[in-house]
Scaffold this motif. Structure first.
Motif, PDB file in Angstrom:
ATOM      1  N   ILE A  19       0.853  -1.183   0.000  1.00  0.00           N
ATOM      2  CA  ILE A  19       0.000   0.000   0.000  1.00  0.00           C
ATOM      3  C   ILE A  19       0.892   1.237   0.000  1.00  0.00           C
ATOM      4  O   ILE A  19       1.815   1.342   0.820  1.00  0.00           O
ATOM      5  N   ILE A  20       0.624   2.154  -0.910  1.00  0.00           N
ATOM      6  CA  ILE A  20       1.332   3.429  -0.951  1.00  0.00           C
ATOM      7  C   ILE A  20       0.496   4.427  -0.162  1.00  0.00           C
ATOM      8  O   ILE A  20      -0.631   4.753  -0.542  1.00  0.00           O
ATOM      9  N   SER A  21       1.043   4.905   0.954  1.00  0.00           N
ATOM     10  CA  SER A  21       0.300   5.827   1.795  1.00  0.00           C
ATOM     11  C   SER A  21       1.208   6.971   2.233  1.00  0.00           C
ATOM     12  O   SER A  21       2.349   7.074   1.786  1.00  0.00           O
ATOM     13  N   ALA A  22       0.680   7.829   3.100  1.00  0.00           N
ATOM     14  CA  ALA A  22       1.406   9.037   3.509  1.00  0.00           C
ATOM     15  C   ALA A  22       0.797   9.569   4.795  1.00  0.00           C
ATOM     16  O   ALA A  22      -0.300   9.146   5.194  1.00  0.00           O
ATOM     17  N   PRO A  23       1.449  10.520   5.444  1.00  0.00           N
ATOM     18  CA  PRO A  23       0.847  11.132   6.624  1.00  0.00           C
ATOM     19  C   PRO A  23      -0.344  12.025   6.310  1.00  0.00           C
ATOM     20  O   PRO A  23      -1.181  12.273   7.179  1.00  0.00           O
ATOM     21  N   ALA A  24      -0.427  12.533   5.068  1.00  0.00           N
ATOM     22  CA  ALA A  24      -1.499  13.470   4.735  1.00  0.00           C
ATOM     23  C   ALA A  24      -1.715  13.497   3.231  1.00  0.00           C
ATOM     24  O   ALA A  24      -0.866  13.051   2.454  1.00  0.00           O
ATOM     25  N   SER A  25      -2.853  14.033   2.828  1.00  0.00           N
ATOM     26  CA  SER A  25      -3.097  14.256   1.411  1.00  0.00           C
ATOM     27  C   SER A  25      -2.073  15.246   0.869  1.00  0.00           C
ATOM     28  O   SER A  25      -1.574  16.107   1.591  1.00  0.00           O
ATOM     29  N   GLY A  26      -1.776  15.133  -0.416  1.00  0.00           N
ATOM     30  CA  GLY A  26      -0.851  16.064  -1.039  1.00  0.00           C
ATOM     31  C   GLY A  26       0.608  15.771  -0.796  1.00  0.00           C
ATOM     32  O   GLY A  26       1.471  16.606  -1.095  1.00  0.00           O
ATOM     33  N   SER A  27       0.906  14.585  -0.278  1.00  0.00           N
ATOM     34  CA  SER A  27       2.300  14.237   0.023  1.00  0.00           C
ATOM     35  C   SER A  27       3.037  13.619  -1.154  1.00  0.00           C
ATOM     36  O   SER A  27       4.256  13.495  -1.122  1.00  0.00           O
ATOM     37  N   GLY A  28       2.304  13.185  -2.189  1.00  0.00           N
ATOM     38  CA  GLY A  28       2.944  12.595  -3.348  1.00  0.00           C
ATOM     39  C   GLY A  28       2.573  11.148  -3.611  1.00  0.00           C
ATOM     40  O   GLY A  28       3.250  10.470  -4.392  1.00  0.00           O
ATOM     41  N   LYS A  29       1.508  10.658  -2.994  1.00  0.00           N
ATOM     42  CA  LYS A  29       1.105   9.256  -3.183  1.00  0.00           C
ATOM     43  C   LYS A  29       0.823   8.940  -4.638  1.00  0.00           C
ATOM     44  O   LYS A  29       1.257   7.915  -5.165  1.00  0.00           O
ATOM     45  N   THR A  30       0.039   9.799  -5.283  1.00  0.00           N
ATOM     46  CA  THR A  30      -0.383   9.500  -6.652  1.00  0.00           C
ATOM     47  C   THR A  30       0.792   9.536  -7.618  1.00  0.00           C
ATOM     48  O   THR A  30       0.914   8.681  -8.501  1.00  0.00           O
ATOM     49  N   THR A  31       1.679  10.510  -7.456  1.00  0.00           N
ATOM     50  CA  THR A  31       2.865  10.573  -8.316  1.00  0.00           C
ATOM     51  C   THR A  31       3.691   9.302  -8.183  1.00  0.00           C
ATOM     52  O   THR A  31       4.104   8.703  -9.190  1.00  0.00           O
ATOM     53  N   LEU A  32       3.936   8.866  -6.955  1.00  0.00           N
ATOM     54  CA  LEU A  32       4.726   7.651  -6.748  1.00  0.00           C
ATOM     55  C   LEU A  32       3.986   6.434  -7.292  1.00  0.00           C
ATOM     56  O   LEU A  32       4.589   5.581  -7.967  1.00  0.00           O
ATOM     57  N   THR A  33       2.692   6.340  -7.021  1.00  0.00           N
ATOM     58  CA  THR A  33       1.922   5.179  -7.495  1.00  0.00           C
ATOM     59  C   THR A  33       1.948   5.087  -9.016  1.00  0.00           C
ATOM     60  O   THR A  33       2.197   4.013  -9.584  1.00  0.00           O
ATOM     61  N   LEU A  34       1.686   6.192  -9.691  1.00  0.00           N
ATOM     62  CA  LEU A  34       1.687   6.173 -11.159  1.00  0.00           C
ATOM     63  C   LEU A  34       3.060   5.824 -11.706  1.00  0.00           C
ATOM     64  O   LEU A  34       3.189   5.043 -12.654  1.00  0.00           O
TER      65      LEU A  34
END
Length: 439
Positions: A7-22
């Protein structure tokens, strides 16, 4: 055998999850791996990007709305194929962020999904404005919940090699592995609007975006190590029952009506239903051979003028509703109403199956999980049925004169005024259906 996952997660929204996932999905696909994407929570936009990057549909998994058997069945049904090498699931919001009252299986957080599935978490940290202190954040996340394992971190928005060295030193001190360090850059940022990113299908340069994201991640993340940390998938079970709204379903699908959960479509087909797409923006009416019409959510407010001018669509929808059921969710519900007022204050006539009048001239956010108890029948579900869903829109309701469709409460049990409505063969809700609730 079900593929292992992360699971790609983060402490908060806007941390870069989607960029890393893509970037991960595209880079691993370039390596010849078949990666099955998932999205934690009720999101329509990210899965579209996942699908473009991975070359296969991304499926939503939601612990508030879905029970363990349904989640397990969805994982087994999409990632249990022999050609799936790895699962990559993107989290929502911060790792532990969810509602206060648990739902079907958990509180909707990415952490509850990690605990259920056994997938280790890759934590993306926005490191702008801090150095060794980032390690304290990572350590706190690692210690927060015993059944959620942090596999390692990916440092994001790293300013310089010196900054990276300081961050790595802090992580080494607390015993947390660094899987990559992403420098500050602008190349793969994606445009957004009020419901999140602009949809993948609207991105003309998507191949270039994905190529840049893949290269960016390949150059800055230890992909071999990350793959090796994927954990065995624990969630198992039969697919949860999804009742189709009809046998032959006329489904609106275009730029105005695009929000359909993949698991719903798959469940309808698995139950033997046939889906007949049509495009209202092309002035197409529902197929006359269908026994039900379904208008999903999307962005009708961006296309209100086109919908108002689509005479064949509006007339055909009204003829259809004379003898058969028509249901709309959120944007589809608005399009079934009497009028929609856009952000400039222009009033556009909609289909008129219901008296609903909505406006974007004065924006008001409506967001959250919804538990609905139907007071009247809707396609696929009878009066008294309990349904779990999610609502997210910015329109203001100016008039909703028809009979309420359901009693609706939020995740905490508080009543919400968006009850949906029904008139004749027409029904609509502001929430998007995710799953049937027990009891």
């Amino acid at each position: 055998m079900i593929a292992p996952g992360l699971i790609i997660s983060a402490p908060a929204s806007g941390s870069g999850k989607t960029t890393l996932t893509l970037g991960l999905l595209a880079a691993l696909r370039d390596r010849g791996l078949n990666v099955q994407p998932f999205k934690s929570g009720p999101d329509y936009i990210d899965p579209g990007f996942h699908g473009a990057a991975a070359g296969r549909d991304s499926v939503n998994l939601d612990t508030w709305a879905m029970d363990a058997a349904m989640i397990g069945g969805l994982i087994a049904g999409t990632a249990g194929a022999e050609d799936a090498d790895l699962i990559v699931a993107e989290g929502s919001m911060g790792l532990f962020d969810g509602v206060l009252a648990p739902g079907a299986q958990g509180n909707g957080s990415s952490a509850s999904l990690a605990a259920l599935t056994g997938w280790p978490v890759v934590l993306v940290l926005d490191c702008s404005g801090q150095a060794q202190s980032a390690a304290a954040v990572a350590k706190g996340f690692a210690a927060m919940q015993a059944d959620v394992r942090i596999a390692g971190v990916v440092l994001n928005k790293v300013a310089s090699p010196r900054h990276a060295a300081m961050l790595r030193a802090g992580m080494q001190q607390v015993g947390i592995e660094v899987l990559g360090a992403l420098p500050r850059q602008q190349e793969v940022e994606l445009p957004s609007r009020h419901l999140g990113l602009v949809q993948a299908g609207e991105q003309a340069d998507m191949p270039r975006i994905l190529e840049r994201a893949a290269r960016f991640v390949e150059e800055n993340v230890d992909l071999d190590r990350l793959i090796s940390l994927a954990g065995a998938t624990r969630a198992k079970g039969p697919d949860g029952r999804i009742t189709p709204p009809g046998q032959r379903i006329a489904l609106a699908r275009d730029g105005a009506f695009s929000f359909v959960y993949p698991h719903q479509l798959a469940g309808w087909r698995r139950a033997g239903a046939e889906i007949l797409p049509f495009a209202p923006l092309n002035d197409e009416a529902p197929d006359d051979s269908a026994d039900t019409c379904w208008l999903p959510g999307g962005y009708p407010e961006l296309h209100a003028g086109e919908l108002a001018a689509a005479q064949s669509f509006r007339a055909g929808l009204n003829r259809f509703a004379e003898t058969r059921r028509v249901h709309g969710e959120c944007g589809g519900y608005m399009a079934m109403g009497a009028a929609l007022i856009d952000k400039a204050g222009t009033r556009h006539a909609m289909a008129g199956l219901l008296g609903l009048v909505t406006s974007y001239e004065t924006r008001k956010m409506h967001l959250g999980y919804r538990l609905a108890t139907l007071g009247a029948d809707m396609p696929g579900h009878g009066a008294g049925a309990r349904l779990r869903g999610h609502e997210f829109h910015y329109c203001t309701i100016l008039d909703q004169p028809d009979a309420p469709l359901a009693e609706v409460v939020d995740a905490g049990g508080a009543r919400v005024p968006e009850t949906g409505s029904h008139r004749g063969n027409a029904t609509g809700t502001f929430f998007h259906l995710i799953a049937e609730a027990e009891g």
